[in-house]
Design a protein around this motif. Structure first.
Motif, PDB file in Angstrom:
ATOM      1  N   ALA A  59       0.921  -1.246   0.063  1.00 24.17           N
ATOM      2  CA  ALA A  59       0.047   0.062  -0.031  1.00 24.17           C
ATOM      3  C   ALA A  59       0.782   1.382  -0.107  1.00 24.17           C
ATOM      4  O   ALA A  59       1.835   1.433   0.689  1.00 24.17           O
ATOM      5  N   ALA A  60       0.575   2.167  -0.889  1.00 22.09           N
ATOM      6  CA  ALA A  60       1.218   3.622  -0.856  1.00 22.09           C
ATOM      7  C   ALA A  60       1.056   4.336   0.522  1.00 22.09           C
ATOM      8  O   ALA A  60      -0.102   4.227   1.343  1.00 22.09           O
ATOM      9  N   PRO A  61       2.105   5.046   0.914  1.00 24.72           N
ATOM     10  CA  PRO A  61       2.052   5.561   2.252  1.00 24.72           C
ATOM     11  C   PRO A  61       0.982   6.703   1.965  1.00 24.72           C
ATOM     12  O   PRO A  61       0.571   7.416   1.068  1.00 24.72           O
ATOM     13  N   SER A  85       0.997  10.053   9.569  1.00 26.10           N
ATOM     14  CA  SER A  85       0.786   9.543   8.090  1.00 26.10           C
ATOM     15  C   SER A  85       0.768   8.173   8.376  1.00 26.10           C
ATOM     16  O   SER A  85       1.295   7.397   9.497  1.00 26.10           O
ATOM     17  N   THR A  86       0.169   7.007   7.521  1.00 22.03           N
ATOM     18  CA  THR A  86       0.116   5.737   7.543  1.00 22.03           C
ATOM     19  C   THR A  86       0.672   4.830   6.548  1.00 22.03           C
ATOM     20  O   THR A  86       1.230   5.656   5.254  1.00 22.03           O
ATOM     21  N   ASP A  87       0.998   3.709   6.931  1.00 18.13           N
ATOM     22  CA  ASP A  87       1.616   2.860   5.835  1.00 18.13           C
ATOM     23  C   ASP A  87       2.957   3.248   5.309  1.00 18.13           C
ATOM     24  O   ASP A  87       3.528   3.152   4.382  1.00 18.13           O
ATOM     25  N   THR A  88       3.723   3.712   6.422  1.00 17.53           N
ATOM     26  CA  THR A  88       5.055   4.331   6.239  1.00 17.53           C
ATOM     27  C   THR A  88       5.899   3.240   6.611  1.00 17.53           C
ATOM     28  O   THR A  88       5.617   2.151   7.549  1.00 17.53           O
ATOM     29  N   SER A  89       7.226   3.405   6.306  1.00 17.18           N
ATOM     30  CA  SER A  89       8.568   2.535   6.851  1.00 17.18           C
ATOM     31  C   SER A  89       9.635   3.085   6.701  1.00 17.18           C
ATOM     32  O   SER A  89       9.742   4.416   6.601  1.00 17.18           O
ATOM     33  N   LEU A  90      10.577   2.639   7.171  1.00 18.69           N
ATOM     34  CA  LEU A  90      12.053   3.277   6.956  1.00 18.69           C
ATOM     35  C   LEU A  90      12.341   3.700   5.663  1.00 18.69           C
ATOM     36  O   LEU A  90      13.403   4.571   5.691  1.00 18.69           O
ATOM     37  N   LEU A 128       2.680  21.856   2.181  1.00 15.71           N
ATOM     38  CA  LEU A 128       2.323  20.743   1.589  1.00 15.71           C
ATOM     39  C   LEU A 128       3.239  19.718   2.196  1.00 15.71           C
ATOM     40  O   LEU A 128       4.512  19.641   2.009  1.00 15.71           O
ATOM     41  N   LEU A 129       2.966  18.439   2.598  1.00 13.85           N
ATOM     42  CA  LEU A 129       3.572  17.401   2.982  1.00 13.85           C
ATOM     43  C   LEU A 129       3.257  16.072   1.809  1.00 13.85           C
ATOM     44  O   LEU A 129       2.231  15.634   1.428  1.00 13.85           O
ATOM     45  N   THR A 130       4.225  15.553   1.197  1.00 16.55           N
ATOM     46  CA  THR A 130       4.469  14.639   0.262  1.00 16.55           C
ATOM     47  C   THR A 130       5.079  13.274   0.681  1.00 16.55           C
ATOM     48  O   THR A 130       6.080  13.699   1.068  1.00 16.55           O
ATOM     49  N   VAL A 131       4.598  12.293   0.602  1.00 14.47           N
ATOM     50  CA  VAL A 131       5.171  10.933   0.994  1.00 14.47           C
ATOM     51  C   VAL A 131       5.200   9.920  -0.080  1.00 14.47           C
ATOM     52  O   VAL A 131       4.207  10.008  -0.729  1.00 14.47           O
ATOM     53  N   TRP A 132       6.161   9.199  -0.042  1.00 11.54           N
ATOM     54  CA  TRP A 132       6.126   7.936  -1.346  1.00 11.54           C
ATOM     55  C   TRP A 132       7.051   7.017  -0.738  1.00 11.54           C
ATOM     56  O   TRP A 132       8.187   7.182   0.047  1.00 11.54           O
ATOM     57  N   ALA A 133       6.753   5.581  -1.196  1.00 11.50           N
ATOM     58  CA  ALA A 133       7.425   4.652  -0.814  1.00 11.50           C
ATOM     59  C   ALA A 133       9.169   4.551  -1.600  1.00 11.50           C
ATOM     60  O   ALA A 133       8.761   4.980  -2.954  1.00 11.50           O
ATOM     61  N   ALA A 134      10.133   4.022  -1.177  1.00  7.38           N
ATOM     62  CA  ALA A 134      11.499   4.131  -2.062  1.00  7.38           C
ATOM     63  C   ALA A 134      11.098   2.969  -3.198  1.00  7.38           C
ATOM     64  O   ALA A 134      11.848   3.387  -4.124  1.00  7.38           O
ATOM     65  N   GLU A 135      10.234   2.006  -2.800  1.00  5.84           N
ATOM     66  CA  GLU A 135       9.898   1.033  -4.050  1.00  5.84           C
ATOM     67  C   GLU A 135       9.222   1.692  -5.195  1.00  5.84           C
ATOM     68  O   GLU A 135       9.198   0.988  -6.313  1.00  5.84           O
ATOM     69  N   ASP A 136       8.355   2.785  -4.929  1.00  7.56           N
ATOM     70  CA  ASP A 136       7.418   2.692  -6.091  1.00  7.56           C
ATOM     71  C   ASP A 136       7.108   4.462  -5.870  1.00  7.56           C
ATOM     72  O   ASP A 136       6.198   4.917  -5.177  1.00  7.56           O
ATOM     73  N   ALA A 137       8.047   5.338  -6.425  1.00 10.63           N
ATOM     74  CA  ALA A 137       7.947   6.723  -6.471  1.00 10.63           C
ATOM     75  C   ALA A 137       6.725   7.397  -6.791  1.00 10.63           C
ATOM     76  O   ALA A 137       6.126   8.332  -6.641  1.00 10.63           O
ATOM     77  N   GLY A 138       5.931   6.511  -7.962  1.00  2.00           N
ATOM     78  CA  GLY A 138       4.782   6.969  -8.699  1.00  2.00           C
ATOM     79  C   GLY A 138       3.651   6.876  -7.692  1.00  2.00           C
ATOM     80  O   GLY A 138       2.600   7.423  -7.960  1.00  2.00           O
ATOM     81  N   LYS A 139       3.696   6.347  -6.567  1.00  2.00           N
ATOM     82  CA  LYS A 139       2.512   6.029  -5.649  1.00  2.00           C
ATOM     83  C   LYS A 139       2.789   6.966  -4.367  1.00  2.00           C
ATOM     84  O   LYS A 139       2.611   6.725  -3.203  1.00  2.00           O
ATOM     85  N   ASN A 140       3.028   8.290  -4.687  1.00  2.00           N
ATOM     86  CA  ASN A 140       3.004   9.410  -3.542  1.00  2.00           C
ATOM     87  C   ASN A 140       1.843   9.943  -3.212  1.00  2.00           C
ATOM     88  O   ASN A 140       0.843   9.849  -4.068  1.00  2.00           O
ATOM     89  N   THR A 141       1.508  10.434  -2.151  1.00  3.21           N
ATOM     90  CA  THR A 141       0.344  10.987  -1.727  1.00  3.21           C
ATOM     91  C   THR A 141       0.720  12.389  -1.005  1.00  3.21           C
ATOM     92  O   THR A 141       2.004  12.658  -0.572  1.00  3.21           O
TER      93      THR A 141
END
Length: 255
Positions: A59-61, A85-90, A128-141
């Motif tokens: 799931a995208a953060p 924020s949810t679904d975050t990781s290191l 504005l806060l923008t977050v995304w997973a390192a594995e998939d930069a296209g899934k930012n919120t």
């Protein structure tokens, strides 16, 4: 006892003649394994088991910049906290950016989950806060945070003409620095006026009598007195004077 793979896209498992089958390096797909058991008389029986290997569902953060907030001057710093924020990781990436505001705030650590925004002044800000997973930069919120800075009591600005000083001829121009004048929000208007006790010689350069730093030239020996008046955005003002002594230079005649 023996395990047999009937639909394995990867190399066959090892140690199949055991009650426990150990599998590794499985690829995405469907697997069927058949267990065959044999007794001491040579009689056999079979049963099968299916294994389904799928890609992990990541799931995208989801960004959460926190609740909108208000502060009151003279406080000029707020904490921007995205740790809700949810679904975050290191491996989650964080970026805080300022979208609007009466001035540019200073963000101490814009690439962390929380940071301070300082140097605020009266008015409305949006961050504005923008977050995304390192594995998939296209899934930012992203999520927007509003900060309101209020002024409950107006403080009269303080004019500071820089203090008395002297110069020695010849000088191309005299510089009088009033930039240390201050206000609880901002000084919005500056005016330098020559005092009645001042020498009249000399003239102001480039309209600097309406700026924080006064420049005037064409001076002669004697005493100049300037009055600096500053205003804030609500019309409150104060004044301060500065005395400049212009001294004759020591001329050496060359033979």
């Amino acid at each position: 006892m023996c395990f047999v793979s009937s639909s394995d896209p990867s190399p066959p498992p090892q140690d199949t003649r055991t009650p426990f089958l150990h599998l590794s390096n499985l690829e995405e797909g469907h697997y069927q394994f058949i267990l065959q058991v044999t007794d001491s008389l040579g009689q056999t029986s079979n049963t099968s088991v299916y294994v389904y290997v799928q890609q992990p569902s990541l799931a995208a953060p989801k960004a959460n910049a926190g609740q909108d907030m208000q502060i009151v001057l003279p406080n000029t710093t707020v904490l921007l906290d995205g740790r809700g924020s949810t679904d975050t990781s290191l491996s989650t990436h964080w970026v805080w950016t300022q979208i609007s505001g009466p001035n540019m705030a200073h963000l101490a650590y814009p690439n962390q989950s929380h940071t301070s925004a300082s140097g605020l002044t009266k008015g409305e800000y949006q961050f504005l806060l923008t977050v995304w997973a390192a594995e998939d930069a296209g899934k930012n919120t992203s999520d927007l945070l509003a900060v309101t800075v209020r002024q409950e009591h107006n403080v009269v600005p303080k004019a500071d003409a820089g203090g008395d000083f002297s110069v020695t001829l010849p000088v191309s121009a005299v510089v009088v620095d009033g930039s240390k004048s201050s206000d609880d929000v901002a000084v919005t208007r500056w005016l330098w006026e020559r005092d009645a006790t001042s020498l009249a010689a000399g003239h102001v350069i480039n309209g600097s009598d309406h700026s924080p730093v006064l420049l005037f030239t064409g001076v002669v020996a004697g005493r100049y007195v300037w009055r600096l008046t500053v205003w804030d955005d609500q019309g409150a003002s104060s004044s301060n004077t500065v005395s400049i002594i212009v001294k004759e230079g020591k001329w050496v005649e060359l033979m």
